[in-house]
Design a protein around this motif. Structure first.
Motif, PDB file in Angstrom:
ATOM      1  N   ARG A 286       1.877   1.937  -3.547  1.00 57.08           N
ATOM      2  CA  ARG A 286       0.758   2.433  -4.344  1.00 57.08           C
ATOM      3  C   ARG A 286       0.441   3.893  -4.007  1.00 57.08           C
ATOM      4  O   ARG A 286       0.094   4.681  -4.890  1.00 57.08           O
ATOM      5  CB  ARG A 286      -0.479   1.558  -4.111  1.00 57.08           C
ATOM      6  CG  ARG A 286      -0.454   0.252  -4.906  1.00 57.08           C
ATOM      7  CD  ARG A 286      -1.707  -0.548  -4.699  1.00 57.08           C
ATOM      8  NE  ARG A 286      -1.707  -1.241  -3.417  1.00 57.08           N
ATOM      9  CZ  ARG A 286      -2.798  -1.690  -2.807  1.00 57.08           C
ATOM     10  NH1 ARG A 286      -3.989  -1.469  -3.331  1.00 57.08           N
ATOM     11  NH2 ARG A 286      -2.713  -2.336  -1.669  1.00 57.08           N
TER      12      ARG A 286
ATOM     13  N   SER B  72     -10.412   7.518  -9.139  1.00 58.35           N
ATOM     14  CA  SER B  72     -11.366   7.934  -8.103  1.00 58.35           C
ATOM     15  C   SER B  72     -10.769   8.948  -7.130  1.00 58.35           C
ATOM     16  O   SER B  72     -11.483   9.441  -6.252  1.00 58.35           O
ATOM     17  CB  SER B  72     -11.852   6.708  -7.317  1.00 58.35           C
ATOM     18  OG  SER B  72     -10.839   6.216  -6.451  1.00 58.35           O
ATOM     19  N   HIS B  73      -9.492   9.281  -7.268  1.00 59.09           N
ATOM     20  CA  HIS B  73      -8.845  10.234  -6.367  1.00 59.09           C
ATOM     21  C   HIS B  73      -8.911  11.654  -6.945  1.00 59.09           C
ATOM     22  O   HIS B  73      -8.874  11.852  -8.172  1.00 59.09           O
ATOM     23  CB  HIS B  73      -7.393   9.840  -6.123  1.00 59.09           C
ATOM     24  CG  HIS B  73      -7.252   8.621  -5.246  1.00 59.09           C
ATOM     25  ND1 HIS B  73      -7.354   8.673  -3.877  1.00 59.09           N
ATOM     26  CD2 HIS B  73      -7.028   7.315  -5.561  1.00 59.09           C
ATOM     27  CE1 HIS B  73      -7.188   7.452  -3.379  1.00 59.09           C
ATOM     28  NE2 HIS B  73      -6.989   6.610  -4.380  1.00 59.09           N
TER      29      HIS B  73
ATOM     30  N   GLY C 214     -17.449   6.362  -8.739  1.00 52.40           N
ATOM     31  CA  GLY C 214     -16.014   6.578  -8.711  1.00 52.40           C
ATOM     32  C   GLY C 214     -15.620   7.942  -9.237  1.00 52.40           C
ATOM     33  O   GLY C 214     -14.722   8.602  -8.686  1.00 52.40           O
TER      34      GLY C 214
ATOM     35  N   TYR D  80     -16.046   3.131  -1.401  1.00 52.45           N
ATOM     36  CA  TYR D  80     -15.997   2.787  -2.819  1.00 52.45           C
ATOM     37  C   TYR D  80     -14.672   2.104  -3.157  1.00 52.45           C
ATOM     38  O   TYR D  80     -14.645   1.077  -3.847  1.00 52.45           O
ATOM     39  CB  TYR D  80     -16.170   4.062  -3.650  1.00 52.45           C
ATOM     40  CG  TYR D  80     -15.828   3.871  -5.118  1.00 52.45           C
ATOM     41  CD1 TYR D  80     -16.754   3.352  -6.012  1.00 52.45           C
ATOM     42  CD2 TYR D  80     -14.562   4.211  -5.606  1.00 52.45           C
ATOM     43  CE1 TYR D  80     -16.438   3.158  -7.344  1.00 52.45           C
ATOM     44  CE2 TYR D  80     -14.233   4.033  -6.939  1.00 52.45           C
ATOM     45  CZ  TYR D  80     -15.178   3.505  -7.808  1.00 52.45           C
ATOM     46  OH  TYR D  80     -14.848   3.310  -9.124  1.00 52.45           O
ATOM     47  N   ARG D  81     -13.569   2.662  -2.686  1.00 54.95           N
ATOM     48  CA  ARG D  81     -12.246   2.134  -3.042  1.00 54.95           C
ATOM     49  C   ARG D  81     -12.004   0.754  -2.456  1.00 54.95           C
ATOM     50  O   ARG D  81     -11.218  -0.017  -3.008  1.00 54.95           O
ATOM     51  CB  ARG D  81     -11.177   3.129  -2.607  1.00 54.95           C
ATOM     52  CG  ARG D  81     -11.229   4.430  -3.408  1.00 54.95           C
ATOM     53  CD  ARG D  81     -10.315   5.506  -2.879  1.00 54.95           C
ATOM     54  NE  ARG D  81     -10.607   6.781  -3.551  1.00 54.95           N
ATOM     55  CZ  ARG D  81     -10.744   7.951  -2.944  1.00 54.95           C
ATOM     56  NH1 ARG D  81     -10.590   8.032  -1.626  1.00 54.95           N
ATOM     57  NH2 ARG D  81     -11.023   9.041  -3.637  1.00 54.95           N
TER      58      ARG D  81
ATOM     59  N   LEU E 106      -9.390   2.687  -9.652  1.00 56.90           N
ATOM     60  CA  LEU E 106      -9.033   3.171  -8.321  1.00 56.90           C
ATOM     61  C   LEU E 106      -8.279   4.494  -8.401  1.00 56.90           C
ATOM     62  O   LEU E 106      -8.567   5.446  -7.659  1.00 56.90           O
ATOM     63  CB  LEU E 106      -8.182   2.112  -7.621  1.00 56.90           C
ATOM     64  CG  LEU E 106      -7.900   2.293  -6.128  1.00 56.90           C
ATOM     65  CD1 LEU E 106      -9.185   2.301  -5.326  1.00 56.90           C
ATOM     66  CD2 LEU E 106      -6.973   1.197  -5.639  1.00 56.90           C
TER      67      LEU E 106
ATOM     68  N   GLU F 160      -8.879  -2.618 -12.816  1.00 57.18           N
ATOM     69  CA  GLU F 160      -9.373  -2.235 -11.497  1.00 57.18           C
ATOM     70  C   GLU F 160      -8.502  -1.149 -10.870  1.00 57.18           C
ATOM     71  O   GLU F 160      -9.018  -0.215 -10.234  1.00 57.18           O
ATOM     72  CB  GLU F 160      -9.406  -3.461 -10.576  1.00 57.18           C
ATOM     73  CG  GLU F 160     -10.452  -4.501 -10.953  1.00 57.18           C
ATOM     74  CD  GLU F 160     -10.045  -5.382 -12.122  1.00 57.18           C
ATOM     75  OE1 GLU F 160     -10.910  -6.088 -12.651  1.00 57.18           O
ATOM     76  OE2 GLU F 160      -8.855  -5.357 -12.522  1.00 57.18           O
ATOM     77  N   GLN F 161      -7.195  -1.263 -11.030  1.00 58.76           N
ATOM     78  CA  GLN F 161      -6.300  -0.255 -10.464  1.00 58.76           C
ATOM     79  C   GLN F 161      -6.454   1.085 -11.174  1.00 58.76           C
ATOM     80  O   GLN F 161      -6.330   2.145 -10.555  1.00 58.76           O
ATOM     81  CB  GLN F 161      -4.845  -0.738 -10.543  1.00 58.76           C
ATOM     82  CG  GLN F 161      -4.514  -1.856  -9.574  1.00 58.76           C
ATOM     83  CD  GLN F 161      -4.628  -1.424  -8.126  1.00 58.76           C
ATOM     84  OE1 GLN F 161      -4.224  -0.323  -7.752  1.00 58.76           O
ATOM     85  NE2 GLN F 161      -5.190  -2.293  -7.290  1.00 58.76           N
TER      86      GLN F 161
ATOM     87  N   ILE G  38     -14.153  -1.736  -5.063  1.00 51.30           N
ATOM     88  CA  ILE G  38     -14.082  -1.531  -6.498  1.00 51.30           C
ATOM     89  C   ILE G  38     -13.841  -2.853  -7.230  1.00 51.30           C
ATOM     90  O   ILE G  38     -13.246  -3.782  -6.684  1.00 51.30           O
ATOM     91  CB  ILE G  38     -12.956  -0.518  -6.811  1.00 51.30           C
ATOM     92  CG1 ILE G  38     -13.171   0.118  -8.179  1.00 51.30           C
ATOM     93  CG2 ILE G  38     -11.597  -1.183  -6.738  1.00 51.30           C
ATOM     94  CD1 ILE G  38     -12.278   1.319  -8.401  1.00 51.30           C
TER      95      ILE G  38
ATOM     96  N   SER H 137       0.821  -1.215   0.000  1.00 53.18           N
ATOM     97  CA  SER H 137       0.000   0.000   0.000  1.00 53.18           C
ATOM     98  C   SER H 137       0.854   1.264   0.000  1.00 53.18           C
ATOM     99  O   SER H 137       0.486   2.263  -0.637  1.00 53.18           O
ATOM    100  CB  SER H 137      -0.934   0.001   1.210  1.00 53.18           C
ATOM    101  OG  SER H 137      -0.187  -0.089   2.413  1.00 53.18           O
TER     102      SER H 137
END
Length: 844
Positions: free
Chosen positions: A118, A141-142, A405, A477-478, A138, A134-135, A481, A115
């Motif tokens: 990431r 979504s930021h 997202g 959400y994260r 993710l 998927e990543q 996902i 983590s």
């Protein structure tokens, strides 16, 4: 002074051309074509065979540009369908970068990445980031996504054909459309080896980027693969999928090769084959297994051992289908039928992963019908025929996840977001009304759920935009996902029955009986109360489900009603199905088959007739106290199961008193108390009406309303859409039982009060497309219209023996299973041809 592309003989920087020269290589024409398309400002779809250097072709424009113009931040985003493939590409890409001494940073980002790494990648990304759909969702979504992707130049999509046919592809298409808004000058390079309709995929990659063109580039052909079908001297089984008969010969094949990949179609088959090979492994050869249910650490150990050349054989599923480069693999073995020509070409390409050397493959059919399918696949590979699936239209559950997202990153303007979403190829026809309903669902839960605050995830602002209702929603959400919802297992519990007509059970039901074992939940989605099946050597009746337990009672019924679900989950492709029908209809081609298989078909000619290529053969015959109707559509197990469910409903209305059915990939058998032959002969039962296309209307709707299928499919859609969340910050992940309880309650509310809710729509779409194969069944019914051939018989036909063996089958493992099946087959074939010893000898 740095030379421009026009000043060079090749559009490559000298550092790259010198590296090629140092290896004794030269860039291939299709690799340079990708570079030229990129420099022309176009996206590109490159279709080239395995071993043609597609991955290097995808990254050449990136390396070239980074040498010419140093770039700070993210330059190229690589997306693959497999975490293992991203890791493998990172390893292979780092070698030329290191050998050229380039200051280029390459990193992978998957669910296995720590983590803290990431987190750092968001504000200090490498120039090349290798990740999964998927990543990408993710990252988007930021709130800082616009900064991270602002200077992105290129996106490389590897093995595109594997992603555009499922919900992961839908999610990825929406992510690409978002990238097209954040960085409109991005260009996409997509790579694939097996594509049936290239123009569709070219449109798919051109759609997300505003004002983009996409070129279709075809790579040069490689050496033709060398493929054989195992000609075993052993008795080829009539039915089943275990391939135990071939274990001694398979073991000798492994001994004769350096590294062998043995592909099977299901995880259970992988476990069974591995155990059989391990028992035969007198030489203690290093043999491993690789499938999706194994722990990630174990899979990585197997992959590392393969890369180091330490393994002689690996039994695997589709987890090793795609472009991972195992250089020492010199043989691919397909256990059981391949199900699709494109899938088979992909698997064959794992052997001798070099363009100029032929791949070597061996087909090992598990039963006699699979021999026919393997011959059809052999011809398809010889012609380089493709039967990959077309891209799918977009689901509303995936769209709901994407809308939430996007709102997690910034307030959304519905009109602008609708325009952006329509740039994603699967959603190109999405109407404003449907989109508005999706936004309303994300914001409130929809009409039937808007009274519950927990479903209100967006709040409308005064300027008409929507933002998330509170910051915790973004964290939630994260954690949830993605579009992959694994099929849970269901405990089977024996209880006392409640007493009803269909299952012939007795006594009151209780929920605390003995656990018989576990089965995949999907099995129970096809059942209605009273249906009977075999489990643990007992005939049981389905009583119902509560949470994640299925309740059954002992049944007095003599015949189980439920179809067998043994075998692969892959559907038989329409292309190969047509090839099997063609082979059956042309006896001049039977010399290609083993003698025991061609003799079987000749016996069928004597006892009945063979299915024609353009019609449907329906045989009817008595056996014991019951009558049977057997047909041979060759449309795959899912389509046949749906057909069986609908046929039995129609036969009930015709008072033919059906008791049940069983389906295989090739045929369907229905049995009952009514005399099917007499009913058809006297006109009381019309086959044209029985197989009419209108069965996909009211009959299908009525069956869906009664079955568990809709509830279980709804649960998956609700998870993907974010209505039901598996994970919560600081809490344990919800159990399957908890999720099922929640989804069943919500389903009942929506089905009763808002039957056109977007999740009910998504559920019906998934049931029709993936679980029932409605589209394929519809094509089949249209094809056979007024082309049904009825053959009444006084006893079972040789062609019906395999599917009849599935009726009432008790799961027996190992050698006992093989001998039991063989004995039953001998009895049936003797029955088909008369009891004479000569006929029995010919059949075996």
């Amino acid at each position: 002074m740095m030379r421009t592309n026009r000043e060079r003989a090749l559009p490559l920087h000298p550092q790259i051309t010198d590296w090629f020269a140092s290896k004794g290589w030269a860039p291939r024409r299709h690799q340079l074509s990708v570079l030229e398309a990129t420099e022309a400002g176009d996206s590109a779809l490159l279709i080239a065979p395995t071993g043609a250097g597609k991955t290097l072709a995808g990254f050449l424009p990136t390396l070239n540009d980074l040498i010419e113009t140093p770039h700070k931040g993210l330059h190229t985003l690589y997306l693959s369908p497999l975490k293992a493939l991203a890791v493998d590409v990172q390893r292979n890409l780092m070698t030329p970068i290191a050998e050229m001494g380039l200051p280029i940073k390459v990193e992978a980002r998957t669910g296995d990445t720590p983590s803290h790494k990431r987190q750092r990648q968001r504000y200090d990304p490498p120039q090349i980031l290798l990740t999964t759909p998927e990543q990408l969702a993710l990252l988007l979504s930021h709130g800082d996504a616009d900064k991270m992707f602002a200077n992105l130049k290129r996106v490389v999509l590897d093995e595109l054909h594997a992603m555009v046919t499922n919900k992961r592809g839908e999610l990825m298409s929406l992510g690409l459309a978002r990238l097209g808004t954040l960085a409109p000058k991005i260009r996409i390079t997509a790579l694939s080896a097996t594509v049936a309709r290239p123009d569709l995929l070219r449109d798919w990659i051109a759609a997300p980027m505003p004002n983009a063109r996409a070129q279709l580039l075809m790579g040069e052909g490689g050496a033709k693969p060398h493929i054989e079908i195992m000609r075993s001297e052993a008795h080829i089984p009539w039915a089943g999928h275990s391939t135990v008969y071939a274990i001694p010969e398979l073991y000798e094949v492994i001994r004769e090769h350096k590294t062998t990949l043995l592909f099977v179609n299901t995880r259970s088959q992988a476990e069974m084959l591995f155990q059989e090979l391990w028992q035969a492994n007198d030489d203690m050869l290093p043999i491993a297994m690789h499938h999706g249910s194994l722990a990630v650490e174990q899979r990585r150990r197997v992959e590392a051992a393969m890369s180091d050349g330490k393994l002689r054989a690996v039994v695997c599923t589709s987890t090793l289908d795609l472009g991972i480069d195992w250089g020492d693999v010199d043989l691919v073995v397909q256990i059981g039928a391949p199900k699709g020509a494109s899938r088979m070409l992909q698997r064959i390409g794992r052997a001798n992963h070099r363009l100029d050397e032929p791949s070597k493959a061996l087909f090992v059919p598990s039963n006699r019908f699979e021999v026919l399918e393997c011959e059809a696949a052999l011809e398809a590979v010889e012609r380089n025929a493709q039967d990959s699936e077309d891209p799918v239209s977009g689901g509303l559950d995936v769209l709901a996840q994407h809308v939430l997202g996007t709102a997690c990153a910034m307030p959304i303007e519905p009109v602008k977001l609708h325009e952006e979403v329509r740039r994603a190829w699967p959603y190109r026809d999405l109407s404003w009304e449907q989109f508005e309903r999706v936004v309303d669902f994300v914001a409130t839960g929809g009409y039937a759920l808007r009274a519950y605050e927990r479903y209100a995830k967006l709040r409308k602002m005064e300027d008409g935009r929507f933002r998330i209702a509170h910051p915790g929603i973004a964290q939630q959400y994260r954690l949830n996902i993605g579009t992959i919802v694994e099929e849970p297992m269901v405990k089977v519990r024996l209880v006392r029955g409640r007493g009803f007509t269909k299952g012939a059970t007795t006594g009151p039901i209780g929920r605390f009986g003995r656990v018989l074992g576990e089965m995949e939940e999907y099995f129970f989605t096809t059942l209605t109360r009273g249906d009977t099946f075999l489990f643990g050597s007992e005939v049981v009746a389905f009583e119902g489900m509560f949470e994640n337990e299925a309740y059954v009672s002992r049944s007095q019924g003599k015949e189980p009603k439920i179809p067998s679900y043994m075998g692969g989950k892959f559907p038989l492709s329409t292309f190969l199905a047509d090839g099997v029908r063609k082979l059956l209809a042309h006896p001049d081609q039977w010399h290609l088959l083993p003698d025991q298989v061609s003799d079987w078909l000749r016996l069928q000619q004597e006892a009945s007739i063979l299915p024609a290529q353009d019609s449907l053969l329906v045989e009817t015959f008595p056996r014991g106290a019951q009558n049977y109707l057997v047909c041979y559509p060759f449309e795959g197990r899912l389509a046949h199961q749906t057909l069986g469910m609908l046929l039995t409903r129609r036969l009930e209305r015709a008072r033919a008193r059906p008791l049940g059915f069983v389906a295989s990939d090739y045929s369907l058998a229905v049995w009952g108390l009514g005399d099917f032959s007499a009913l058809i002969r006297t006109g009381r039962l019309s086959l044209d009406e029985l197989f009419d296309e209108d069965m996909l209307g009211d009959d299908l709707e009525a069956w869906l309303d009664e079955s568990q299928l809709m509830r279980r499919t709804f649960r998956n859609c609700a998870i993907i859409a974010g209505l039901i969340e598996r994970r919560h910050p600081g809490q344990k992940e919800k159990t399957g039982r908890q999720i099922t309880v929640s989804s069943d309650i919500i389903y009942d509310v929506l089905y009763q009060h808002e039957p056109d809710h977007i999740l009910i729509q998504a559920t019906r779409r998934d049931a029709a497309r993936g679980l029932l194969d409605i589209e394929r069944l519809g094509h089949m019914l249209a094809r056979i219209k007024r082309h049904i051939v009825h053959k009444p018989l006084d006893r079972i036909s040789p062609l019906a023996v395999p599917v009849m063996l599935d009726i009432g089958k008790v799961p027996v493992m190992g050698e006992a299973r093989e001998s039991t099946m063989a004995e039953a087959a001998e009895e049936l074939i003797a029955e088909a041809m008369g009891v004479g010893p000569e006929q029995r000898k010919r059949a075996n």
